[in-house]
Design a protein around this motif. Structure first.
Motif, short mmCIF file in Angstrom:
data_model
loop_
_atom_site.label_atom_id
_atom_site.label_comp_id
_atom_site.label_asym_id
_atom_site.label_seq_id
_atom_site.Cartn_x
_atom_site.Cartn_y
_atom_site.Cartn_z
N GLY A 1 -58.01 -68.71 93.80
CA GLY A 1 -56.94 -69.66 93.54
C GLY A 1 -56.18 -70.13 94.76
N LEU A 2 -56.75 -69.95 95.97
CA LEU A 2 -56.06 -70.39 97.19
C LEU A 2 -56.24 -71.88 97.45
CD1 LEU A 2 -56.83 -67.48 99.70
CD2 LEU A 2 -55.00 -67.66 97.99
N LEU A 3 -57.31 -72.46 96.92
CA LEU A 3 -57.58 -73.88 97.14
C LEU A 3 -58.52 -74.39 96.06
CD1 LEU A 3 -60.39 -74.39 99.68
CD2 LEU A 3 -59.38 -72.14 99.49
N GLU A 4 -58.62 -75.71 95.99
CA GLU A 4 -59.54 -76.36 95.07
C GLU A 4 -60.48 -77.24 95.89
OE1 GLU A 4 -57.04 -78.54 92.47
OE2 GLU A 4 -56.18 -76.76 91.49
N ILE A 5 -61.77 -77.11 95.65
CA ILE A 5 -62.76 -77.89 96.37
C ILE A 5 -63.39 -78.89 95.40
CG2 ILE A 5 -64.86 -77.85 97.77
CD1 ILE A 5 -64.22 -74.92 98.44
N ARG A 6 -63.17 -80.17 95.65
CA ARG A 6 -63.78 -81.22 94.85
C ARG A 6 -64.63 -82.09 95.77
NH1 ARG A 6 -58.39 -81.08 93.00
NH2 ARG A 6 -57.84 -82.96 94.17
N SER A 7 -65.40 -82.96 95.20
CA SER A 7 -66.31 -83.78 96.02
C SER A 7 -65.55 -84.67 96.99
CB SER A 7 -67.21 -84.64 95.12
OG SER A 7 -66.42 -85.50 94.31
N GLU A 8 -64.35 -85.10 96.58
CA GLU A 8 -63.60 -86.04 97.41
C GLU A 8 -62.45 -85.40 98.18
OE1 GLU A 8 -61.31 -85.71 93.58
OE2 GLU A 8 -63.44 -85.79 94.17
N ARG A 9 -62.11 -84.15 97.87
CA ARG A 9 -60.92 -83.58 98.50
C ARG A 9 -60.93 -82.06 98.46
NH1 ARG A 9 -56.23 -85.60 100.10
NH2 ARG A 9 -56.85 -87.66 99.28
N ILE A 10 -60.35 -81.45 99.52
CA ILE A 10 -60.00 -80.03 99.50
C ILE A 10 -58.49 -79.96 99.40
CG2 ILE A 10 -59.96 -77.86 100.79
CD1 ILE A 10 -62.60 -78.67 102.05
N GLN A 11 -57.98 -79.26 98.41
CA GLN A 11 -56.54 -79.17 98.19
C GLN A 11 -56.11 -77.71 98.20
OE1 GLN A 11 -54.30 -81.90 97.71
NE2 GLN A 11 -52.86 -80.22 98.15
N ARG B 1 -50.81 -71.59 100.45
CA ARG B 1 -50.11 -72.17 101.61
C ARG B 1 -49.77 -71.15 102.70
NH1 ARG B 1 -46.84 -77.44 100.43
NH2 ARG B 1 -48.25 -78.42 98.96
N LEU B 2 -49.33 -69.98 102.28
CA LEU B 2 -48.99 -68.97 103.29
C LEU B 2 -50.21 -68.47 104.04
CD1 LEU B 2 -46.32 -66.78 101.44
CD2 LEU B 2 -45.95 -68.20 103.45
N LEU B 3 -51.39 -68.69 103.48
CA LEU B 3 -52.63 -68.20 104.09
C LEU B 3 -53.43 -69.32 104.72
CD1 LEU B 3 -53.45 -65.83 101.13
CD2 LEU B 3 -52.84 -65.09 103.44
N ILE B 4 -52.76 -70.39 105.11
CA ILE B 4 -53.46 -71.56 105.64
C ILE B 4 -54.24 -71.25 106.91
CG2 ILE B 4 -51.45 -72.38 106.95
CD1 ILE B 4 -54.13 -74.50 105.10
N ARG B 5 -53.77 -70.31 107.72
CA ARG B 5 -54.51 -69.96 108.93
C ARG B 5 -55.86 -69.35 108.58
NH1 ARG B 5 -50.22 -66.50 112.27
NH2 ARG B 5 -51.96 -66.18 113.73
N THR B 6 -55.90 -68.52 107.56
CA THR B 6 -57.16 -67.93 107.11
C THR B 6 -58.09 -69.01 106.59
OG1 THR B 6 -55.98 -65.91 106.49
CG2 THR B 6 -58.20 -66.19 105.63
#
Length: 467
Positions: A418-428, A434-439
């Motif tokens: 649940g840290l991000l969503e990967i779709r064909s047009e976008r990574i969100q 957010r706190l783990l954006i460096r990883t």
């Protein structure tokens, strides 16, 4: 733009590894000593052809006393005359660098860092700014972002008024912690009354913005002492707040050996302190910019992020994208066109080079096309928590899923968590991520991807812990 953070302690502990802060990509570890003056001059030529505006950074390494937590390149001395030979060679570097760049290019951003820039006396600071204005096209209408780092112990109403008169309009104030016991443990004793007096002088002189630096994870810090520090900081109403994680690396920074490790808060307490601090800042109306930065919604940082224009450079998050940065002084790093180059870290070596009439560049790096692509992806994610895949494909002529197949494989586990969503047009990136954006960014870092795929132990000290 959503500015929420969803706290998940289990995921934070699992994904908190050692990793870059991405003030550049590639990071300084990749810089090479065979980077030549010809490489630098070629970059300057391309830079002048672009007519991009400029950013200037000056490193003033001197401090009157040592703070035990500090990892900066510094010289500790009570002898103010130590600055004289350094200032002489710094001004020689200004002359030499100024001759390289087209004087029609405006300086829209300027920063003095350290060390303690106000270690210089009023005449020295005046001389340095005037020398800069002689060789670079400084703005004289107060519209540039001209900032300086201040130590409350080295500041007075008079010195603050002088800085405003010299053209500075933003202040970064090092507070770190308000608790007297914590201050004593890190050898940085400054009363609340002193800090409030400095803030009043900054307001009285109508600076455009005030940023305050805090550190969590210092010796003797507790949930309660830190709650009070954040409360007092909010009461002072700075425009921006940086809440840095103390990285205890005495094997790299000898001064940190002065800190009693038994007094450091545990990893669990550090996370509790961070969680509590974020809640306090959010409740007070501060927007989470990213990593360790917060700002008032009306601040230019928030506006730049909301407008998709936020950038990142060696000073952190920045509103001044599309500039070339010329950095002067020992250890400083320039970003010119698609190159980075760094001056000698040793102050004596730096001065010797300039005294012989040569720049003190010690190493550097020329980005490849692949580096530029990955820098774009990492910058978008770390600044905006979102990546438009279609734009990347059109700009760089790639099929994203094919080109970054290895990166996307590394991200699948994060997506499942649940840290991000990967779709064909976008990574969100989600509020949880957010706190783990460096990883997350490390998945696109070809020099550090193994830290994710091979589970490199957190005892690795090339980089600090992400949280």
């Amino acid at each position: 733009m959503s500015c929420k953070i969803q706290w998940d302690g289990e995921l934070i502990q699992r994904y908190t590894i050692n990793g870059p802060r991405y003030t550049s990509y590639p990071t300084a570890i990749q810089f090479r000593e065979d980077f030549s003056q010809e490489d630098m001059l070629a970059a300057v030529s391309r830079s002048n052809a672009s007519a991009r505006p400029l950013s200037l950074y000056f490193h003033i390494p001197f401090c009157n006393t040592v703070c035990y937590y500090c990892a900066c390149n510094k010289v500790i001395t009570a002898n103010r005359r130590r600055a004289e030979p350094y200032l002489q060679q710094l001004m020689r570097e200004i002359e030499m660098q100024g001759q390289l760049y087209d004087n029609s290019r405006e300086v829209i951003q300027l920063h003095w860092g350290g060390g303690t820039p106000t270690f210089l006396d009023s005449s020295e600071m005046t001389l340095l700014m005037h020398k800069t204005g002689k060789h670079f096209n400084l703005r004289n209408d107060d519209t540039g972002e001209y900032s300086i780092e201040l130590d409350p112990r080295e500041s007075s109403p008079g010195s603050i008024a002088l800085l405003r008169g010299l053209g500075f309009n933003r202040i970064s104030l090092g507070v770190q912690d308000f608790d007297p016991a914590v201050q004593k443990a890190v050898n940085r004793v400054q009363s609340e009354e002193m800090v409030r007096g400095v803030v009043k002088a900054i307001r009285d002189n109508q600076f455009h913005g005030l940023s305050m630096d805090l550190i969590y994870g210092l010796p003797l810090q507790t949930l309660e002492t830190n709650r009070i520090t954040i409360e007092k900081t909010i009461d002072l109403n700075p425009d921006r707040i940086s809440l840095f994680n103390y990285a205890h690396l005495p094997q790299l920074f000898k001064v940190q050996k002065q800190i009693d490790e038994s007094q450091l808060p545990s990893a669990e307490v550090r996370l509790e302190i961070l969680q509590q601090s974020i809640e306090q800042l959010n409740n007070a109306g501060y927007q989470y910019i990213g990593m360790d930065h917060f700002a008032r919604p009306e601040d230019p940082l928030c506006q730049a992020q909301n407008n998709g224009e936020l950038q990142r450079n060696f000073q952190g998050y920045s509103t001044c994208g599309g500039t070339d940065m010329i950095a002067m002084g020992c250890s400083s790093i320039s970003k010119v066109d698609n190159t980075y180059f760094q001056n000698s870290k040793n102050i004596e070596t730096y001065q010797e080079h300039l005294a012989k009439g040569e720049l003190a560049i010690e190493r550097g790096y020329a980005l490849t096309d692949e580096d530029r692509l990955r820098r774009h992806v990492i910058t978008e994610l770390i600044c905006h928590f979102s990546l438009d895949i279609g734009k990347v494909e059109r700009k760089y002529g790639i099929v994203f899923a094919e080109h970054f197949s290895e990166s996307l494989a590394l991200l699948r586990g994060m997506e499942q968590d649940g840290l991000l969503e990967i779709r064909s047009e976008r990574i969100q990136v989600t509020d949880k991520g957010r706190l783990l954006i460096r990883t997350i960014c490390m998945a696109f870092d070809s020099y550090n991807m193994n830290r994710l795929s091979e589970q490199v132990p957190t005892k690795d000290t090339i980089y600090s812990k992400i949280i």
